[in-house]
Every structure is written in C-alpha cells, then in structure tokens.
Write a protein that holds these residues in place. Structure first.
Motif, PDB file in Angstrom:
ATOM      1  N   HIS A  52       2.227  -9.319   3.638  1.00 23.93           N
ATOM      2  CA  HIS A  52       1.863  -8.036   4.243  1.00 23.93           C
ATOM      3  C   HIS A  52       2.895  -6.959   3.907  1.00 23.93           C
ATOM      4  O   HIS A  52       2.552  -5.770   3.869  1.00 23.93           O
ATOM      5  CB  HIS A  52       1.742  -8.179   5.761  1.00 23.93           C
ATOM      6  N   ILE A  53       4.139  -7.363   3.719  1.00 27.72           N
ATOM      7  CA  ILE A  53       5.194  -6.431   3.332  1.00 27.72           C
ATOM      8  C   ILE A  53       6.014  -7.066   2.211  1.00 27.72           C
ATOM      9  O   ILE A  53       5.940  -8.287   1.981  1.00 27.72           O
ATOM     10  CB  ILE A  53       6.133  -6.072   4.513  1.00 27.72           C
ATOM     11  N   VAL A  54       6.783  -6.250   1.520  1.00 25.05           N
ATOM     12  CA  VAL A  54       7.654  -6.738   0.461  1.00 25.05           C
ATOM     13  C   VAL A  54       9.041  -6.133   0.659  1.00 25.05           C
ATOM     14  O   VAL A  54       9.201  -5.080   1.299  1.00 25.05           O
ATOM     15  CB  VAL A  54       7.128  -6.363  -0.946  1.00 25.05           C
ATOM     16  N   GLN A  55      10.044  -6.813   0.113  1.00 27.05           N
ATOM     17  CA  GLN A  55      11.395  -6.295   0.221  1.00 27.05           C
ATOM     18  C   GLN A  55      11.607  -5.176  -0.798  1.00 27.05           C
ATOM     19  O   GLN A  55      11.164  -5.269  -1.945  1.00 27.05           O
ATOM     20  CB  GLN A  55      12.430  -7.401  -0.004  1.00 27.05           C
ATOM     21  N   VAL A  56      12.274  -4.132  -0.371  1.00 34.35           N
ATOM     22  CA  VAL A  56      12.600  -2.991  -1.224  1.00 34.35           C
ATOM     23  C   VAL A  56      14.065  -3.082  -1.640  1.00 34.35           C
ATOM     24  O   VAL A  56      14.933  -3.405  -0.819  1.00 34.35           O
ATOM     25  CB  VAL A  56      12.333  -1.665  -0.486  1.00 34.35           C
ATOM     26  N   LEU A  57      14.343  -2.837  -2.910  1.00 37.95           N
ATOM     27  CA  LEU A  57      15.707  -2.935  -3.465  1.00 37.95           C
ATOM     28  C   LEU A  57      16.338  -4.295  -3.151  1.00 37.95           C
ATOM     29  O   LEU A  57      17.433  -4.375  -2.592  1.00 37.95           O
ATOM     30  CB  LEU A  57      16.584  -1.807  -2.921  1.00 37.95           C
ATOM     31  N   HIS A  60       2.087   1.296   7.374  1.00 37.53           N
ATOM     32  CA  HIS A  60       2.289   2.078   6.145  1.00 37.53           C
ATOM     33  C   HIS A  60       2.995   3.419   6.388  1.00 37.53           C
ATOM     34  O   HIS A  60       2.817   4.372   5.634  1.00 37.53           O
ATOM     35  CB  HIS A  60       0.950   2.352   5.437  1.00 37.53           C
ATOM     36  N   LEU A  61       3.842   3.486   7.451  1.00 35.20           N
ATOM     37  CA  LEU A  61       4.515   4.743   7.760  1.00 35.20           C
ATOM     38  C   LEU A  61       5.725   5.003   6.875  1.00 35.20           C
ATOM     39  O   LEU A  61       6.212   6.127   6.820  1.00 35.20           O
ATOM     40  CB  LEU A  61       4.955   4.770   9.230  1.00 35.20           C
ATOM     41  N   GLY A  62       6.236   3.978   6.216  1.00 35.36           N
ATOM     42  CA  GLY A  62       7.388   4.209   5.361  1.00 35.36           C
ATOM     43  C   GLY A  62       8.165   2.937   5.072  1.00 35.36           C
ATOM     44  O   GLY A  62       7.667   1.817   5.248  1.00 35.36           O
ATOM     45  N   ILE A  63       9.399   3.117   4.643  1.00 37.94           N
ATOM     46  CA  ILE A  63      10.309   2.014   4.325  1.00 37.94           C
ATOM     47  C   ILE A  63      11.223   1.815   5.529  1.00 37.94           C
ATOM     48  O   ILE A  63      11.936   2.733   5.942  1.00 37.94           O
ATOM     49  CB  ILE A  63      11.134   2.323   3.066  1.00 37.94           C
ATOM     50  N   GLY A  64      11.205   0.633   6.098  1.00 42.10           N
ATOM     51  CA  GLY A  64      11.960   0.383   7.325  1.00 42.10           C
ATOM     52  C   GLY A  64      13.087  -0.606   7.137  1.00 42.10           C
ATOM     53  O   GLY A  64      13.028  -1.493   6.282  1.00 42.10           O
ATOM     54  N   SER A  65      14.134  -0.441   7.943  1.00 46.25           N
ATOM     55  CA  SER A  65      15.244  -1.394   7.969  1.00 46.25           C
ATOM     56  C   SER A  65      14.940  -2.452   9.019  1.00 46.25           C
ATOM     57  O   SER A  65      14.666  -2.133  10.179  1.00 46.25           O
ATOM     58  CB  SER A  65      16.563  -0.682   8.283  1.00 46.25           C
ATOM     59  N   GLU A 115       0.833  -1.206   0.000  1.00 52.13           N
ATOM     60  CA  GLU A 115       0.000   0.000   0.000  1.00 52.13           C
ATOM     61  C   GLU A 115       0.870   1.260   0.000  1.00 52.13           C
ATOM     62  O   GLU A 115       0.599   2.224  -0.719  1.00 52.13           O
ATOM     63  CB  GLU A 115      -0.922   0.001   1.229  1.00 52.13           C
ATOM     64  N   TYR A 116       1.928   1.253   0.839  1.00 47.29           N
ATOM     65  CA  TYR A 116       2.820   2.423   0.881  1.00 47.29           C
ATOM     66  C   TYR A 116       3.480   2.643  -0.480  1.00 47.29           C
ATOM     67  O   TYR A 116       3.546   3.772  -0.982  1.00 47.29           O
ATOM     68  CB  TYR A 116       3.889   2.249   1.961  1.00 47.29           C
ATOM     69  N   LEU A 117       3.985   1.565  -1.072  1.00 47.80           N
ATOM     70  CA  LEU A 117       4.682   1.691  -2.353  1.00 47.80           C
ATOM     71  C   LEU A 117       3.734   2.116  -3.469  1.00 47.80           C
ATOM     72  O   LEU A 117       4.131   2.831  -4.392  1.00 47.80           O
ATOM     73  CB  LEU A 117       5.363   0.360  -2.693  1.00 47.80           C
ATOM     74  N   GLU A 118       2.473   1.680  -3.372  1.00 50.10           N
ATOM     75  CA  GLU A 118       1.502   2.079  -4.389  1.00 50.10           C
ATOM     76  C   GLU A 118       1.248   3.589  -4.326  1.00 50.10           C
ATOM     77  O   GLU A 118       1.088   4.252  -5.359  1.00 50.10           O
ATOM     78  CB  GLU A 118       0.192   1.313  -4.185  1.00 50.10           C
ATOM     79  N   ARG A 119       1.239   4.122  -3.108  1.00 48.43           N
ATOM     80  CA  ARG A 119       0.980   5.551  -2.944  1.00 48.43           C
ATOM     81  C   ARG A 119       2.208   6.415  -3.245  1.00 48.43           C
ATOM     82  O   ARG A 119       2.085   7.519  -3.774  1.00 48.43           O
ATOM     83  CB  ARG A 119       0.508   5.838  -1.515  1.00 48.43           C
ATOM     84  N   HIS A 120       3.388   5.910  -2.910  1.00 48.77           N
ATOM     85  CA  HIS A 120       4.591   6.744  -2.976  1.00 48.77           C
ATOM     86  C   HIS A 120       5.606   6.289  -4.026  1.00 48.77           C
ATOM     87  O   HIS A 120       6.615   6.964  -4.223  1.00 48.77           O
ATOM     88  CB  HIS A 120       5.268   6.790  -1.605  1.00 48.77           C
ATOM     89  N   GLY A 121       5.361   5.168  -4.668  1.00 53.02           N
ATOM     90  CA  GLY A 121       6.299   4.680  -5.676  1.00 53.02           C
ATOM     91  C   GLY A 121       7.310   3.709  -5.102  1.00 53.02           C
ATOM     92  O   GLY A 121       7.624   3.738  -3.913  1.00 53.02           O
ATOM     93  N   THR A 122       7.825   2.839  -5.972  1.00 54.26           N
ATOM     94  CA  THR A 122       8.793   1.822  -5.556  1.00 54.26           C
ATOM     95  C   THR A 122      10.202   2.247  -5.958  1.00 54.26           C
ATOM     96  O   THR A 122      10.467   2.459  -7.150  1.00 54.26           O
ATOM     97  CB  THR A 122       8.464   0.461  -6.204  1.00 54.26           C
ATOM     98  N   PRO A 123      11.129   2.375  -5.016  1.00 53.15           N
ATOM     99  CA  PRO A 123      12.504   2.754  -5.358  1.00 53.15           C
ATOM    100  C   PRO A 123      13.156   1.702  -6.247  1.00 53.15           C
ATOM    101  O   PRO A 123      12.970   0.496  -6.051  1.00 53.15           O
ATOM    102  CB  PRO A 123      13.199   2.823  -3.992  1.00 53.15           C
TER     103      PRO A 123
END
Length: 330
Positions: free
Chosen positions: A258-263, A239-244, A176-184
């Motif tokens: 529920h979540i996906v890996q970024v980069l 959905h607050l952001g991209i977390g480590s 949901e976050y990535l859909e709203r803000h884009g996927t890096p």
C-alpha cells in the motif's frame, strides 16, 4: 544492632515495601488484612530502629525521603530473596503471578507491545498486565511502575534492563502519490513535495539525512502535520504526501504494497521514535518471576520478527548503580 533486633524488623521491612508499592497505608492495610494504624506503627518502628525518617507524609501522598529511597531498594532485595527461597523450598507457587505495571511510549505500546499481550496472558494465566501508554517521562518509583520500555541509545545509568529491538524511522508514500508528483531521488527533492511531519516543534519540519558519511538537512513543508504515528500513516495512505513513520508503524502497509519507502538508501535521522528500545527496571539482585517472564517473553517474540525489526541478539543485562529519582517520591 543485634541479630534478634534485625530478625524482628524483617516483617516491618516487608510492610514498608508494600506501603511503597501501594502508596497508601490504608491500601496496604486492606491487602494485608490489617488496620491503617497498625501499618503506620510498623513503619514507625522501622524508622525508629534505623534512626532515620523513611517517609515524608503529606495530606495528599507519601514520599520517600532520601534515605528512604536507599532503604526501600535494599528491602525490595530482601523481599525478592525471600520469594526465591520459598520457590526453592517448594512452598511458593513457582508459576509467575501478580500484577505487572508497564509504561510504554504510545506508538510502541500500540504497534509493538500490545499485539503480543493476548498470547502473554494466555501463557501466564496468573499474571495481570496494566499497560500504560504515555510519551512523557515516567519515574519507576514515583509513578509506581514495574517496567518501563524506553527508546534510547543511552539507558539511564541507575537502572537495569535488556535491549529488545532497534527502531528505525523512515519516509513513506503511496505509489499513487509518487506517480502523480514524482519520486524523490535526493533529499533536496522533498522541497517541492507535500510532507507530513510531527509538527510539535519548529525543528520537526527540518528533516535530516545521512549517506556514506554525508549529511544533508532539508526544510520541508506540507499542509498537514500531526503528532501521532497512526494518524500520519493514515494520512500517507490517503495520498496526502510523504510522511515520516517509525518502521513498526509502516511495516504492514509496506508488506502489503500500500505504501513504499522513499529515499531508502538515505538514513533518516530523527530523535522521535528512533533508536534502541530497552525494557528497564530498578536495580535488584532478585527479579520477581512475573517481571522475568514478561521480559523474556517480549524479547523472544520481538526476536522472532527479523523481517519487521532489526533483530537484537541476546543482550546481557544492563547493570548499573542504584537509580535516584529527581524527586524521591512514590
């Protein structure tokens, strides 16, 4: 020293080991059914025979002297050897028993070790476990710990142990976050995202990446920083952001979608909860059955989860010179 003198001191050596284990003359006396003065005299006789002070007594605690640290290590070997002899002779209960004190980093303890403790206790009904969850450095002797699980690529040279698993760190976000803000698609894209990081040190907001030998550092920002992996996972799920996150924290949410890996193609480099997890203990020729049982059990269980961790092959034991604490105390 004659053979008769050495034989006479075996009991004193065993008492000395128990005093170090309990950190108290009175507690040792209680466990052995003696008086504190008798325990004190036993240690004094050993010190006199060896011609060295083993314990430094203060009003608050007992501390091992420099020579006491080495004597204690050898006496532990003697007690362990005696237990091995009893086991062979059939006079000692072969079933592992007793209390195990294990120090584990907080998140590793909660998400990696703790889930397997109920099954371990069921398999070994005579073993009790005291799991100490703390991120601060633990001295095995000073803090009266039997085993310490540490995340490190370079285990302390004075300890023995076994590698359990490799631990990775990764970036995650909700679909949901990535859909709203884009996927890096590149680390530099993170500059325009809300990033959830540790926040304990200024460098925690400087994220480091590596791909095919290429290194990229990015200064990220975000409205929320928190030094607890479980809290960062919850923030990501909200959905607050991209977390480590360490992989062991994120794995179930990843599996459930529920979540996906970024980069995912980039390796995220951090000193926090990233590296090899080792279970370590003071050097000894005779590892007590209860500790051997715990180490083997954890290695077996974690080795059965290749989809959750990088599976570690059977590792030889790490053998090293005796560990010397910065302060030889207990």
């Amino acid at each position: 020293m004659s053979t008769n003198q050495m034989v006479a001191l075996l009991g004193e050596m065993a008492v000395f080991v128990k005093v170090v284990e309990t950190g108290s003359f009175s507690e040792t006396a209680r466990q052995l059914g003696a008086t504190p003065s008798a325990i004190s005299r036993s240690v004094a006789r050993l010190e006199k025979a060896l011609g060295t002070r083993l314990l430094q007594r203060t009003t608050r605690k007992l501390r091992l002297s420099e020579s006491g640290h080495e004597v204690h290590r050898r006496c532990v070997d003697m007690v362990s050897a005696a237990q091995a002899v009893m086991a062979v002779s059939g006079q000692f209960d072969p079933e592992p028993q007793g209390l195990i004190r294990v120090s584990v980093p907080k998140a590793v303890g909660r998400f990696v070790v703790h889930p397997h403790i109920p099954d371990f206790l069921a398999r070994y009904p005579k073993i009790d476990v005291q799991l100490q969850l703390k991120d601060s450095y633990v001295d095995l002797i000073d803090d009266q710990v039997d085993l310490a699980i540490r995340i490190t690529d370079r285990p302390s040279p004075g300890l023995m142990g076994r590698k359990l698993i490799d631990i990775d760190h990764m970036l995650c976000a909700t679909p949901e976050y990535l859909e709203r803000h884009g996927t890096p698609t590149h680390p530099h894209d993170l500059k325009v995202h809300n990033c959830i990081f540790l926040g304990e040190e200024p460098g925690d907001s400087r994220w480091k990446f590596q791909l095919d030998g290429k290194k990229v550092n990015v200064n990220v920002r975000g409205r929320y920083a928190v030094n607890h992996t479980g809290a960062r996972l919850d923030a990501v799920l909200q959905h607050l952001g991209i977390g480590s996150l360490p992989y062991f924290t994120a794995r179930h949410a990843l599996q459930q979608g529920h979540i996906v890996q970024v980069l995912p193609e980039w390796k995220f480099k951090t000193h926090y909860y990233c590296g090899e997890a080792w279970v370590l203990y003071p050097p000894t020729r005779y590892l007590p059955p209860k500790l051997s049982a715990f180490i083997s059990f954890m290695a077996e269980r974690l080795g059965q989860e290749p989809t959750l961790y990088k599976k570690s092959p059977q590792e030889p034991e790490l053998s090293a010179p005796p560990y010397e604490s910065p302060e030889a105390s207990f």
